[in-house]
Design a protein around this motif. Structure first.
Motif, PDB file in Angstrom:
ATOM      1  N   LEU A 152       1.121  -0.652  -0.194  1.00 57.53           N
ATOM      2  CA  LEU A 152      -0.221   0.035   0.311  1.00 57.53           C
ATOM      3  C   LEU A 152       1.132   1.561  -0.010  1.00 57.53           C
ATOM      4  O   LEU A 152       1.609   1.308  -0.002  1.00 57.53           O
ATOM      5  CB  LEU A 152      -1.140  -0.257   1.507  1.00 57.53           C
ATOM      6  N   SER A 153       0.495   2.433  -0.451  1.00 60.13           N
ATOM      7  CA  SER A 153       0.893   3.710  -0.350  1.00 60.13           C
ATOM      8  C   SER A 153       0.392   4.479   0.252  1.00 60.13           C
ATOM      9  O   SER A 153      -0.219   4.956   1.148  1.00 60.13           O
ATOM     10  CB  SER A 153       0.705   3.837  -1.991  1.00 60.13           C
ATOM     11  N   PRO A 154       1.470   5.493   0.919  1.00 61.90           N
ATOM     12  CA  PRO A 154       1.406   7.242   1.523  1.00 61.90           C
ATOM     13  C   PRO A 154       0.100   7.644   1.413  1.00 61.90           C
ATOM     14  O   PRO A 154      -0.122   7.681   0.240  1.00 61.90           O
ATOM     15  CB  PRO A 154       2.144   7.493   1.773  1.00 61.90           C
ATOM     16  N   GLY A 155      -0.996   8.350   1.762  1.00 63.00           N
ATOM     17  CA  GLY A 155      -2.131   7.900   1.133  1.00 63.00           C
ATOM     18  C   GLY A 155      -3.415   7.294   1.367  1.00 63.00           C
ATOM     19  O   GLY A 155      -4.953   8.033   1.051  1.00 63.00           O
ATOM     20  N   ASP A 156      -2.748   5.794   1.061  1.00 66.41           N
ATOM     21  CA  ASP A 156      -4.116   5.330   0.381  1.00 66.41           C
ATOM     22  C   ASP A 156      -5.042   5.519   1.888  1.00 66.41           C
ATOM     23  O   ASP A 156      -4.528   5.630   2.731  1.00 66.41           O
ATOM     24  CB  ASP A 156      -3.289   3.980   0.284  1.00 66.41           C
ATOM     25  N   LYS A 163      -5.824   5.399  -3.646  1.00 67.63           N
ATOM     26  CA  LYS A 163      -6.527   3.765  -3.264  1.00 67.63           C
ATOM     27  C   LYS A 163      -7.231   3.714  -2.408  1.00 67.63           C
ATOM     28  O   LYS A 163      -6.792   3.987  -1.322  1.00 67.63           O
ATOM     29  CB  LYS A 163      -5.467   2.736  -3.367  1.00 67.63           C
ATOM     30  N   ILE A 164      -8.405   3.744  -2.675  1.00 70.46           N
ATOM     31  CA  ILE A 164      -9.594   3.030  -1.439  1.00 70.46           C
ATOM     32  C   ILE A 164      -9.285   1.348  -1.226  1.00 70.46           C
ATOM     33  O   ILE A 164      -9.468   0.502  -2.381  1.00 70.46           O
ATOM     34  CB  ILE A 164     -11.141   3.482  -1.809  1.00 70.46           C
ATOM     35  N   ILE A 165      -8.942   1.003  -0.265  1.00 74.26           N
ATOM     36  CA  ILE A 165      -8.769  -0.270  -0.316  1.00 74.26           C
ATOM     37  C   ILE A 165      -9.869  -1.020   1.160  1.00 74.26           C
ATOM     38  O   ILE A 165      -9.720  -0.570   2.247  1.00 74.26           O
ATOM     39  CB  ILE A 165      -7.540  -1.121   0.254  1.00 74.26           C
ATOM     40  N   ALA A 166     -10.914  -2.024   0.565  1.00 73.27           N
ATOM     41  CA  ALA A 166     -12.191  -2.564   1.458  1.00 73.27           C
ATOM     42  C   ALA A 166     -11.148  -2.943   2.129  1.00 73.27           C
ATOM     43  O   ALA A 166     -10.909  -3.971   1.292  1.00 73.27           O
ATOM     44  CB  ALA A 166     -13.272  -2.970   0.807  1.00 73.27           C
ATOM     45  N   VAL A 167     -11.532  -4.104   3.317  1.00 76.54           N
ATOM     46  CA  VAL A 167     -11.191  -4.785   4.318  1.00 76.54           C
ATOM     47  C   VAL A 167     -12.039  -5.389   4.086  1.00 76.54           C
ATOM     48  O   VAL A 167     -12.945  -5.312   5.564  1.00 76.54           O
ATOM     49  CB  VAL A 167     -10.343  -4.620   5.531  1.00 76.54           C
ATOM     50  N   GLY A 168     -12.723  -6.430   3.310  1.00 79.90           N
ATOM     51  CA  GLY A 168     -13.303  -7.561   3.545  1.00 79.90           C
ATOM     52  C   GLY A 168     -14.684  -7.152   2.540  1.00 79.90           C
ATOM     53  O   GLY A 168     -14.933  -5.972   2.421  1.00 79.90           O
TER      54      GLY A 168
END
Length: 345
Positions: A49-53, A247-252
């Protein structure tokens, strides 16, 4: 699209019946936007993952929703609290030799706390408890661990079938948002240090998450209803991240369904929202919010497998699953994880 299109062979020994000693000790299979998969460790999620994600997590808490009891006649019953209606009333599943009728009295727990069946709501029973439902569950209930564990809940599940970041005031799920079980305090701290923000939605997971799809044409499937909330603070953070190109990373899958439900309720534009969702995500779905998904490996022919196939493609997901089986990844709630990027094609 047919139900059989989402079938795959899974050896029984790859089902994880217990958690690993450490939450973050799992493996991670990264399926990139081109459909290539890469074997990693879950601890490497910080590097991916990148800073700011933004990580979007589901802060619900699992209830000890399963109660043993008996009928007035003495026959054994099992009650699974699905959803609270008030402090003393709930929608429930009831397992008994015969379905109880409206007005039937039942007795729950070792102290035989009285309750009464008020009637039906669709496939659920409306049960009026003589005391606070949550108090009864805390004293007499068991965690409703998934049926594929093939065992009763044990002491280890009390801690490990809950996320480390759950909100105690959101005690209303009958299943854990299992992709989040991989995160421990060290991983969360490392993500924060790297500048990867964490924000929350709520979706109270229902027992319907374990129900099989019973139609051949998946487009005829009707999803169970679950309550969710996407707060304004999370919406604003997502809008800011997207504006700066992160980026928007959904967990699940639960966080995914909450976010995409909130957008679908506003013609594709994400806004603060709460309510019941029956959103069914399968290949062909247009994602309005998320760019990446952290998830576990899901059951064959399940709606969750269909959801992850919508992010990439059915063919790429099944190829990745075939690799995971050959590489002996651990499957389902206490199993290993995947990072799936939204397909570039």
């Amino acid at each position: 699209m047919q139900l059989s299109d989402f079938s795959y062979h899974l050896p029984e020994e790859l089902i994880a019946h217990y958690p690993l000693a450490s939450r973050s000790a799992s493996r991670l299979l990264h399926l990139d936007a081109q459909g290539q998969y890469h074997d990693r460790l879950f601890k490497e999620i910080v590097d991916l993952l990148s800073p700011g994600d933004l990580l979007i997590l589901n802060d619900t808490k699992v209830m000890k929703a399963r109660l043993k009891g008996k009928r007035a006649s003495g026959g054994a019953i099992e009650v699974l609290v699905e959803r609270l209606i008030s402090s003393t009333t709930a929608y429930c599943h009831i397992k008994a030799s015969n379905s109880p009728k409206a007005g039937a009295e039942i007795f729950l727990g070792e102290d035989e706390i009285p309750a009464s069946v008020q009637g039906r709501h669709e496939n659920l029973f409306i049960v009026e408890f003589s005391q606070s439902v949550l108090d009864i569950l805390e004293q007499y209930g068991q965690l409703p661990i998934p049926p594929y564990f093939n065992r009763a809940a044990e002491a280890i599940d009390t801690e490990r079938y809950q996320t480390v970041f759950h909100n105690p005031e959101k005690l209303a799920s009958v299943a854990a948002p299992t992709a989040s079980l991989h995160f421990d305090e060290d991983i969360l701290a490392a993500l924060t240090s790297k500048g990867i923000e964490q924000h929350f939605v709520t979706l109270h997971v229902g027992a319907g998450t374990f129900l099989p799809v019973r139609v051949d044409n998946i487009e005829n499937h009707v999803m169970h209803s679950e309550w969710c909330e996407v707060p304004l603070s999370t919406v604003m953070a997502i809008q800011s991240a997207k504006a700066r190109g992160n980026k928007i990373i959904a967990v699940g899958t639960t966080a995914t369904r909450a976010l995409e439900s909130a957008a679908s309720a506003h013609q594709g534009e994400l806004q603060a929202w709460s309510g019941d969702t029956q959103i069914f995500i399968y290949p062909g779905f247009k994602f309005n919010v998320i760019d990446r998904l952290i998830t576990n490996f899901h059951l064959p022919e399940s709606t969750l497998l269909m959801l992850v196939s919508a992010l990439s493609s059915r063919e790429k997901i099944l190829a990745a699953y075939e690799h995971a089986v050959a590489a002996k990844y651990r499957f389902f709630s206490y199993g290993d994880a995947m990072l799936i990027d939204l397909s570039s094609t």
